[in-house]
Design a protein around this motif. Structure first.
Motif, PDB file in Angstrom:
ATOM      1  N   ASN A 121       0.838  -1.200   0.000  1.00 52.34           N
ATOM      2  CA  ASN A 121       0.000   0.000   0.000  1.00 52.34           C
ATOM      3  C   ASN A 121       0.869   1.245   0.000  1.00 52.34           C
ATOM      4  OD1 ASN A 121      -3.042  -0.725   0.497  1.00 52.34           O
ATOM      5  ND2 ASN A 121      -1.832  -2.161   1.725  1.00 52.34           N
ATOM      6  N   ARG A 122       1.193   1.712  -1.156  1.00 51.92           N
ATOM      7  CA  ARG A 122       1.996   2.943  -1.261  1.00 51.92           C
ATOM      8  C   ARG A 122       1.822   3.531  -2.654  1.00 51.92           C
ATOM      9  NH1 ARG A 122       8.368   1.852  -2.813  1.00 51.92           N
ATOM     10  NH2 ARG A 122       7.955   0.019  -4.082  1.00 51.92           N
ATOM     11  N   GLU A 123       2.075   4.820  -2.719  1.00 49.90           N
ATOM     12  CA  GLU A 123       2.233   5.463  -4.013  1.00 49.90           C
ATOM     13  C   GLU A 123       3.717   5.789  -4.100  1.00 49.90           C
ATOM     14  OE1 GLU A 123      -0.500   8.622  -4.934  1.00 49.90           O
ATOM     15  OE2 GLU A 123       0.602   9.162  -6.749  1.00 49.90           O
ATOM     16  N   TYR A 124       4.338   5.532  -5.224  1.00 55.15           N
ATOM     17  CA  TYR A 124       5.776   5.799  -5.322  1.00 55.15           C
ATOM     18  C   TYR A 124       6.121   6.443  -6.654  1.00 55.15           C
ATOM     19  CZ  TYR A 124       6.056   1.622  -8.275  1.00 55.15           C
ATOM     20  OH  TYR A 124       5.869   0.716  -9.281  1.00 55.15           O
ATOM     21  N   PHE A 125       7.254   7.103  -6.614  1.00 59.50           N
ATOM     22  CA  PHE A 125       7.804   7.668  -7.839  1.00 59.50           C
ATOM     23  C   PHE A 125       9.306   7.408  -7.796  1.00 59.50           C
ATOM     24  CE2 PHE A 125       9.321  11.401 -10.370  1.00 59.50           C
ATOM     25  CZ  PHE A 125       8.843  10.933 -11.589  1.00 59.50           C
ATOM     26  N   LYS A 126       9.802   6.670  -8.764  1.00 59.71           N
ATOM     27  CA  LYS A 126      11.224   6.320  -8.778  1.00 59.71           C
ATOM     28  C   LYS A 126      11.929   7.047  -9.914  1.00 59.71           C
ATOM     29  CE  LYS A 126      10.579   1.705  -6.870  1.00 59.71           C
ATOM     30  NZ  LYS A 126      10.889   0.283  -6.938  1.00 59.71           N
ATOM     31  N   VAL A 127      13.124   7.508  -9.610  1.00 56.68           N
ATOM     32  CA  VAL A 127      13.930   8.149 -10.663  1.00 56.68           C
ATOM     33  C   VAL A 127      15.325   7.558 -10.646  1.00 56.68           C
ATOM     34  CG1 VAL A 127      12.708  10.366 -10.565  1.00 56.68           C
ATOM     35  CG2 VAL A 127      14.731  10.037  -9.139  1.00 56.68           C
ATOM     36  N   ILE A 128      15.953   7.550 -11.801  1.00 58.40           N
ATOM     37  CA  ILE A 128      17.363   7.178 -11.851  1.00 58.40           C
ATOM     38  C   ILE A 128      18.152   8.391 -11.381  1.00 58.40           C
ATOM     39  CG2 ILE A 128      19.282   6.495 -13.337  1.00 58.40           C
ATOM     40  CD1 ILE A 128      17.313   4.725 -14.826  1.00 58.40           C
ATOM     41  N   ALA A 129      18.961   8.185 -10.346  1.00 61.40           N
ATOM     42  CA  ALA A 129      19.616   9.309  -9.670  1.00 61.40           C
ATOM     43  C   ALA A 129      21.089   9.443 -10.034  1.00 61.40           C
ATOM     44  CB  ALA A 129      19.469   9.124  -8.155  1.00 61.40           C
ATOM     45  N   HIS A 130      21.667   8.385 -10.549  1.00 60.73           N
ATOM     46  CA  HIS A 130      23.072   8.375 -10.930  1.00 60.73           C
ATOM     47  C   HIS A 130      23.286   7.139 -11.811  1.00 60.73           C
ATOM     48  CE1 HIS A 130      27.510   8.407 -10.325  1.00 60.73           C
ATOM     49  NE2 HIS A 130      27.303   9.694 -10.134  1.00 60.73           N
ATOM     50  N   LEU A 131      24.098   7.153 -12.741  1.00 61.42           N
ATOM     51  CA  LEU A 131      25.108   8.033 -13.219  1.00 61.42           C
ATOM     52  C   LEU A 131      24.479   9.194 -13.993  1.00 61.42           C
ATOM     53  CD1 LEU A 131      28.211   8.370 -13.528  1.00 61.42           C
ATOM     54  CD2 LEU A 131      28.043   6.900 -15.542  1.00 61.42           C
ATOM     55  N   HIS A 132      23.400   8.869 -14.711  1.00 57.05           N
ATOM     56  CA  HIS A 132      22.663   9.925 -15.383  1.00 57.05           C
ATOM     57  C   HIS A 132      21.417  10.194 -14.563  1.00 57.05           C
ATOM     58  CE1 HIS A 132      25.427   9.228 -18.596  1.00 57.05           C
ATOM     59  NE2 HIS A 132      25.143   7.940 -18.550  1.00 57.05           N
ATOM     60  N   GLN A 133      20.928  11.413 -14.629  1.00 59.69           N
ATOM     61  CA  GLN A 133      19.750  11.727 -13.828  1.00 59.69           C
ATOM     62  C   GLN A 133      18.552  11.995 -14.714  1.00 59.69           C
ATOM     63  OE1 GLN A 133      21.291  14.974 -11.388  1.00 59.69           O
ATOM     64  NE2 GLN A 133      21.666  13.514  -9.738  1.00 59.69           N
ATOM     65  N   ASP A 186      22.361   4.459  -9.259  1.00 56.83           N
ATOM     66  CA  ASP A 186      21.536   4.781  -8.086  1.00 56.83           C
ATOM     67  C   ASP A 186      20.099   5.056  -8.523  1.00 56.83           C
ATOM     68  OD1 ASP A 186      24.018   4.843  -6.894  1.00 56.83           O
ATOM     69  OD2 ASP A 186      23.957   6.958  -6.318  1.00 56.83           O
ATOM     70  N   VAL A 187      19.182   4.576  -7.727  1.00 54.87           N
ATOM     71  CA  VAL A 187      17.761   4.865  -7.975  1.00 54.87           C
ATOM     72  C   VAL A 187      17.150   5.406  -6.691  1.00 54.87           C
ATOM     73  CG1 VAL A 187      15.501   3.836  -8.450  1.00 54.87           C
ATOM     74  CG2 VAL A 187      17.479   3.150  -9.811  1.00 54.87           C
TER      75      VAL A 187
END
Ligand SMILES: O=C(O)CCC(=O)C(=O)O
Ligand SMILES: [Fe+2]
Length: 335
Positions: A121-133, A186-187
């Motif tokens: 039970n969650r809402e999430y938003f994931k982004v690639i944080a490294h090497l490219h953002q 990194d994510v």
């Protein structure tokens, strides 16, 4: 995520046991009065600056207790901004705008999801944080806020890698080189509990470990996160305002042939009254880094090789997941 059965049989607290601070007199572990239930074990608090003090002894002890990190020198405004930015992202964009980031392909650079079931039970938003953002364009300043937060947090992680390396008796850059952290994948997962303020059941996020070197976690309010102790007991995690929770990842476990164990954790959202935001950033090796138990941690008699070597990318793909999902594949990697 690793399966429940395999998680419960391993001992996550050797040597980085979570013990009550009352059991230690170490001055670098700050005795912090937490609002835990009286029978709760306490997650030790580590002074980041003490990790770089001269005494090897002190460093070694501190790193046995990796837990909640204070004195990290990240200014308060960075924390305020990131929580405001995430809150605005979930509040100011409408559902259709967020759904643009729903899974499209395994090469997605940003990923949104809304789970409302007995399992999650969650809402999430994931982004690639490294090497490219890869960051969203809305809200307007979100990009800048994320950039600053991630730059600060990465500095801390590279410092931790140096301290852990020295503690293990290696040169400072041992882990950084072994995992190629400079080009690490990194994510960041930005989580909102309960999703849309309403959960369907008590589990926010089922128990799991995370891949990579370590996970940095920050939260806007205390509550909900639990870590499994070596006695097999779930500890409610409460940590000081603007501290950073450090959890060890699967790939430090693999590299050290099980000397350090990745931490098993979960989120419980028992009632719908409390809204909580967390940012869990998984700091991994570069995707092409081949990670296997280092020879220094292997001896045929007492510590035979316990994990299959593979590249970080292969390990993320091993359970059929996407890179941006960064799910654990430990049940496929452990021998
Ligand atoms: O929200 C939390 O406290 C934990 C999040 C987490 O474990 C994850 O995103 O991997
Ligand atoms: Fe996690």
């Amino acid at each position: 995520m690793a399966e429940k059965s395999s998680l419960l049989t391993k001992n996550p607290f050797e040597p980085n046991s979570f013990t009550s601070l009352d059991q230690t007199n170490d001055s670098f572990l700050i005795n912090h009065h937490q609002c835990a239930d009286s029978d709760d074990e306490v997650i030790p608090t580590i002074d980041y600056l003490m990790l770089f003090s001269d005494g090897q002894d002190q460093q070694f002890k501190a790193l046995q207790y990796l837990g909640q990190l204070v004195n990290h020198n990240i200014s308060d405004h960075v924390f305020e901004d990131i929580f405001k930015g995430i809150s605005d992202f979930f509040a100011l964009t409408n559902l259709e705008e967020r759904m643009v980031y729903e899974k499209k392909s395994h090469t997605d650079m940003m990923r949104w999801g809304l789970r409302s079931s007995s399992e999650e039970n969650r809402e999430y938003f994931k982004v690639i944080a490294h090497l490219h953002q890869h960051f969203p364009s809305k809200p307007s300043n979100f990009c800048k806020i994320l950039e600053e937060y991630l730059k600060e947090i990465r500095g801390i992680v590279l410092g931790l890698a140096r301290a852990v390396s020295k503690t293990l008796g290696f040169e400072e850059c041992y882990i950084e080189k072994a995992l190629n952290l400079k080009s690490g994948f990194d994510v960041s997962a930005m989580n909102l509990y309960p999703p849309n303020y309403k959960s369907n059941d008590r589990i926010g996020l089922p128990e799991h470990t995370d891949p990579g070197f370590c996970v940095t976690l920050v939260q806007d309010v205390n509550g909900s996160l639990q870590v499994l102790s070596h006695q097999g007991k779930w500890i409610n995690v409460y940590f000081p305002h603007n501290a950073i929770l450090i959890q060890l990842g699967d790939h430090l476990e693999i590299l050290t042939n099980g000397k350090y164990k990745s931490h098993i954790h979960r989120v419980i959202v028992d009632n719908n009254k409390m809204k909580r935001i967390s940012v869990a950033t998984l700091h991994g090796p570069s995707l092409d880094t081949f990670v296997s138990p280092a020879p220094e941690f292997v001896d045929e008699a007492d510590h035979p090789v316990a994990y299959i070597g593979m590249t970080y990318k292969e390990s993320l793909d091993a359970n059929g997941g996407d890179e941006i999902d960064v799910q654990s594949s430990m049940e496929k990697i452990s021998l």
